[in-house]
Write an enzyme that holds these catalytic residues in place. Structure first.
Site, PDB file in Angstrom:
ATOM      1  N   LYS A  22       0.853  -1.204   0.000  1.00 44.12           N
ATOM      2  CA  LYS A  22       0.000   0.000   0.000  1.00 44.12           C
ATOM      3  C   LYS A  22       0.887   1.251   0.000  1.00 44.12           C
ATOM      4  CE  LYS A  22      -1.784   1.640   4.031  1.00 44.12           C
ATOM      5  NZ  LYS A  22      -1.559   3.047   4.334  1.00 44.12           N
ATOM      6  N   ASN A  23       1.903   1.260   0.873  1.00 44.43           N
ATOM      7  CA  ASN A  23       2.688   2.484   1.037  1.00 44.43           C
ATOM      8  C   ASN A  23       3.754   2.672  -0.027  1.00 44.43           C
ATOM      9  OD1 ASN A  23       1.049   3.049   3.130  1.00 44.43           O
ATOM     10  ND2 ASN A  23       2.541   2.645   4.749  1.00 44.43           N
ATOM     11  N   ARG A  95      -5.228  10.472   3.882  1.00 41.53           N
ATOM     12  CA  ARG A  95      -4.257  11.539   3.985  1.00 41.53           C
ATOM     13  C   ARG A  95      -3.201  11.459   2.902  1.00 41.53           C
ATOM     14  NH1 ARG A  95      -3.026  13.562   7.786  1.00 41.53           N
ATOM     15  NH2 ARG A  95      -0.832  13.383   7.302  1.00 41.53           N
ATOM     16  N   CYS A 119      -5.721  12.466  12.324  1.00 46.01           N
ATOM     17  CA  CYS A 119      -6.388  11.165  12.250  1.00 46.01           C
ATOM     18  C   CYS A 119      -6.258  10.548  13.644  1.00 46.01           C
ATOM     19  CB  CYS A 119      -5.774  10.290  11.172  1.00 46.01           C
ATOM     20  SG  CYS A 119      -4.239   9.540  11.654  1.00 46.01           S
ATOM     21  N   ARG A 124      -0.684  14.650  12.585  1.00 43.37           N
ATOM     22  CA  ARG A 124      -0.265  14.389  11.200  1.00 43.37           C
ATOM     23  C   ARG A 124      -0.134  15.694  10.381  1.00 43.37           C
ATOM     24  NH1 ARG A 124      -1.614   9.037  10.012  1.00 43.37           N
ATOM     25  NH2 ARG A 124       0.011   9.118   8.429  1.00 43.37           N
ATOM     26  N   PRO A 125       0.641  16.672  10.871  1.00 35.96           N
ATOM     27  CA  PRO A 125       0.787  17.921  10.110  1.00 35.96           C
ATOM     28  C   PRO A 125       1.509  17.683   8.776  1.00 35.96           C
ATOM     29  CG  PRO A 125       2.393  17.828  11.869  1.00 35.96           C
ATOM     30  CD  PRO A 125       1.490  16.645  12.065  1.00 35.96           C
ATOM     31  N   ASP A 127       3.458  20.380   7.540  1.00 35.57           N
ATOM     32  CA  ASP A 127       4.281  21.595   7.469  1.00 35.57           C
ATOM     33  C   ASP A 127       5.600  21.359   6.736  1.00 35.57           C
ATOM     34  OD1 ASP A 127       4.655  20.016   9.950  1.00 35.57           O
ATOM     35  OD2 ASP A 127       6.356  21.363  10.231  1.00 35.57           O
ATOM     36  N   ASP A 308       4.511   1.190  12.212  1.00 29.54           N
ATOM     37  CA  ASP A 308       3.353   0.469  11.655  1.00 29.54           C
ATOM     38  C   ASP A 308       3.300  -0.981  12.116  1.00 29.54           C
ATOM     39  OD1 ASP A 308       3.256   2.114   8.386  1.00 29.54           O
ATOM     40  OD2 ASP A 308       2.735   2.762  10.419  1.00 29.54           O
ATOM     41  N   ARG A 400      -8.469  -0.860   4.716  1.00 29.40           N
ATOM     42  CA  ARG A 400      -7.680   0.212   4.099  1.00 29.40           C
ATOM     43  C   ARG A 400      -6.298  -0.297   3.712  1.00 29.40           C
ATOM     44  NH1 ARG A 400      -7.207   5.658   7.024  1.00 29.40           N
ATOM     45  NH2 ARG A 400      -5.910   5.800   5.176  1.00 29.40           N
TER      46      ARG A 400
HETATM   47  C1  EPZ Z   1       3.833   7.336   6.331  1.00 29.58           C
HETATM   48  O1  EPZ Z   1       2.964   8.320   6.834  1.00 29.58           O
HETATM   49  C2  EPZ Z   1       2.998   6.070   6.209  1.00 29.58           C
HETATM   50  N1  EPZ Z   1       1.924   6.295   5.236  1.00 29.58           N
HETATM   51  C3  EPZ Z   1       2.429   5.694   7.569  1.00 29.58           C
HETATM   52  O2  EPZ Z   1       1.718   4.477   7.409  1.00 29.58           O
HETATM   53  C4  EPZ Z   1       3.582   5.470   8.535  1.00 29.58           C
HETATM   54  O3  EPZ Z   1       3.069   5.198   9.822  1.00 29.58           O
HETATM   55  C5  EPZ Z   1       4.469   6.731   8.588  1.00 29.58           C
HETATM   56  O4  EPZ Z   1       4.903   7.077   7.260  1.00 29.58           O
HETATM   57  C6  EPZ Z   1       5.709   6.533   9.454  1.00 29.58           C
HETATM   58  O5  EPZ Z   1       6.442   5.449   8.971  1.00 29.58           O
HETATM   59  C7  EPZ Z   1       2.211   6.241   3.911  1.00 29.58           C
HETATM   60  O6  EPZ Z   1       3.341   6.014   3.517  1.00 29.58           O
HETATM   61  C8  EPZ Z   1       1.070   6.460   2.964  1.00 29.58           C
HETATM   62  P1  EPZ Z   1       5.557  10.803   8.434  1.00 29.58           P
HETATM   63  P2  EPZ Z   1       3.461   9.868   6.872  1.00 29.58           P
HETATM   64  O7  EPZ Z   1       5.380  12.061   7.659  1.00 29.58           O
HETATM   65  O8  EPZ Z   1       4.360  10.142   5.752  1.00 29.58           O
HETATM   66  C9  EPZ Z   1       5.706  14.210  11.693  1.00 29.58           C
HETATM   67  C10 EPZ Z   1      -0.037   2.992   7.717  1.00 29.58           C
HETATM   68  O9  EPZ Z   1      -0.401   2.425   8.746  1.00 29.58           O
HETATM   69  N2  EPZ Z   1       5.519  15.132  10.569  1.00 29.58           N
HETATM   70  O10 EPZ Z   1       6.753   9.961   8.180  1.00 29.58           O
HETATM   71  O11 EPZ Z   1       2.235  10.710   7.030  1.00 29.58           O
HETATM   72  C11 EPZ Z   1       4.480  13.354  11.940  1.00 29.58           C
HETATM   73  O12 EPZ Z   1       3.569  14.032  12.776  1.00 29.58           O
HETATM   74  C12 EPZ Z   1       0.328   4.452   7.736  1.00 29.58           C
HETATM   75  O13 EPZ Z   1       0.117   2.432   6.598  1.00 29.58           O
HETATM   76  C13 EPZ Z   1       5.560  16.503  10.805  1.00 29.58           C
HETATM   77  O14 EPZ Z   1       5.730  16.957  11.938  1.00 29.58           O
HETATM   78  O15 EPZ Z   1       4.272   9.896   8.220  1.00 29.58           O
HETATM   79  C14 EPZ Z   1       5.056  12.124  12.602  1.00 29.58           C
HETATM   80  O16 EPZ Z   1       5.242  12.401  13.985  1.00 29.58           O
HETATM   81  C15 EPZ Z   1      -0.035   5.086   9.060  1.00 29.58           C
HETATM   82  N3  EPZ Z   1       5.397  17.365   9.752  1.00 29.58           N
HETATM   83  C16 EPZ Z   1       6.429  11.987  11.949  1.00 29.58           C
HETATM   84  O17 EPZ Z   1       6.716  13.255  11.346  1.00 29.58           O
HETATM   85  C17 EPZ Z   1       5.211  16.912   8.467  1.00 29.58           C
HETATM   86  O18 EPZ Z   1       5.083  17.761   7.551  1.00 29.58           O
HETATM   87  C18 EPZ Z   1       6.499  10.920  10.877  1.00 29.58           C
HETATM   88  O19 EPZ Z   1       5.428  11.156   9.986  1.00 29.58           O
HETATM   89  C19 EPZ Z   1       5.178  15.522   8.249  1.00 29.58           C
HETATM   90  C20 EPZ Z   1       5.337  14.650   9.296  1.00 29.58           C
END
Ligand code: EPZ
Length: 421
Positions: A22-23, A95, A119, A124-125, A127, A308, A400
């Protein structure tokens, strides 16, 4: 709403195929926006999130057709100017739609994408996505819950330093930089296999990328890219979930089409718990222990232990012969499976981002509620071990990210069925 009913206690045995990731599939679908023409993707998993991406493409006037014979084979026809908008009603259910922001801004010079909002597992910002696009020259405006990103004269190369190694943030910026004028250096990048795979496919489309998989990645922008032709690689989180299901039931299972090298941290912890795991042919052979040993683990960006897989491994720890300490460092609210596991007889105490799991001799089946994708997988795993019947409700969360998980588990001998509630 559907539910999954499980009669626990049977060791899993047999062989099963792991589905496409999926990812990995979601960023690859977004990357098709970078090139006009016909793209061909194989092994695209049949998941709710992929269907949501299909509805988003519909909205953007992009044709996504599934092959009649093999519905996991997908053809995508991207026009020269798709509708550069991702509306709230679609983004709020997934998202990862935010992944269209980078490619649309880079190729069309503008995009209007709903802010995803939080979520269940956290705020999940995005920024970091927006900061990175601004460094590449996009003008970013936030209004009425939408991001308006514009770069009428195209994006220009720059130096982006991520505050956190964000997976989709790194993916968005890789795609944007691929068509920017000049060279971009991305620092503190996410190193997940899905990020490396996206870079590999982008290179196959004509992008010039160095260092994907390291913290610093350099992208030399090119004028245009050609459509992709790729098979989606196996889902390491589905594979990890099935490994834990085999481990908790003391089962003996072979997973086909799975890449053990992407699961090092998970395999290490499962071995520590007494599970035998070794590569075999195109996959992995796993033999679960009679009683698992406790394991302490802490989630972290790749190559650390994946967040995950936290809920799933915690389910194994609930029946270990000792106490395990679990630390969730990536998301702020990813322990919602704890209260449901406790209703099944587990003994887990949460203090902030740490959970102490005291192993119990057995779990008892109960009606439980899924709250998010991986929490629901954790409850299914616990149900496979529990004495009696477990009913996991709201399995739309499960759908999902898992292709009919109940079918795969019953193929391995579990007593499990989906109930149309
Ligand atoms: C990806 O989400 C995955 N989704 C998530 O899988 C996975 O849990 C996550 O990476 C971490 O490995 C997809 O790939 C579609 P991040 P993502 O940005 O990219 C903070 C599942 O179960 N952050 O790596 O949204 C954030 O809050 C899903 O399949 C910011 O602060 O995660 C978190 O604490 C759930 N600002 C950390 O970084 C930003 O602009 C990691 O989030 C972006 C992220």
């Amino acid at each position: 709403m559907d539910a999954i009913e499980i009669h626990g206690g049977r060791p899993l045995a047999g062989e099963v195929d792991v589905s496409g990731s999926k990812n990995a599939a979601l960023p690859l679908l977004a990357a098709t926006l970078l090139a006009e023409g016909r793209h061909h993707l194989g092994n695209v998993p049949l998941l709710a999130d992929i269907a949501t991406m299909g509805r988003l493409f519909d909205h953007m006037r992009i044709d996504l057709d599934r092959d009649e014979v093999d519905p996991r084979r997908v053809t995508i026809r991207v026009p020269s100017s798709p509708r550069a908008e991702a509306p709230y009603e679609l983004v709020k259910t997934m998202r990862a739609s935010v992944l269209v922001l980078g490619p649309l801004t880079a190729r069309l010079g503008h995009a209007r994408v709903s802010l995803p909002g939080g979520c269940a597992i956290g705020a999940r910002p995005i920024d970091q996505h927006l900061k990175g696009l601004a460094v590449l020259g996009a003008e970013i405006r936030l209004e009425h819950g939408y991001v308006e990103s514009s770069a009428p004269r195209g994006l220009k190369g720059g130096r982006v330093v991520f505050d956190v190694p964000t997976v989709t943030g790194t993916e968005n910026l890789l795609m944007a930089a691929a068509l920017a004028h000049g060279t971009t250096v991305l620092e503190n990048c996410a190193r997940e296999p899905e990020v490396v795979e996206l870079a590999r496919v982008l290179a196959g489309m004509g992008a010039r990328i160095e260092g994907a998989g390291d913290a610093v990645v350099t992208v030399h922008g090119v004028e245009s890219l050609a459509p992709m032709k790729v098979d989606v690689f196996p889902d390491r989180i589905e594979a990890g979930t099935l490994l834990v299901a085999a481990a908790i039931t003391g089962g003996n299972v072979v997973l086909h089409r799975c890449r053990l090298e992407d699961l090092d941290a998970v395999a290490a912890k499962l071995r520590e718990a007494g599970t035998r795991i070794e590569p075999i042919g195109d996959g992995v052979h796993v033999q679960g222990p009679r009683v698992p040993a406790p394991v302490d683990f802490r989630t972290a960006p790749y190559p650390g232990f994946p967040t995950d897989m936290q809920a799933q491994l915690m389910a194994l720890c609930t029946v270990a012969d000792g106490s395990s300490v679990v630390q969730e460092t990536v998301f702020e609210n990813r322990f919602m499976h704890v209260s449901e596991l406790d209703r099944m007889g587990a003994d887990i105490k949460v203090e902030g981002h740490t959970a102490v799991v005291k192993g119990v001799p057995s779990l008892s089946g109960a009606p439980v509620m899924a709250t998010d994708l991986r929490a629901s997988a954790s409850l299914v795993i616990a149900g496979l071990k529990a004495q009696g019947t477990t009913l996991v409700q709201r399995v739309y969360h499960l759908d999902r990210g898992y292709e009919r998980l109940e079918n795969k588990l019953s193929q391995l001998g579990a007593e499990v069925r989906r109930i149309r509630a």
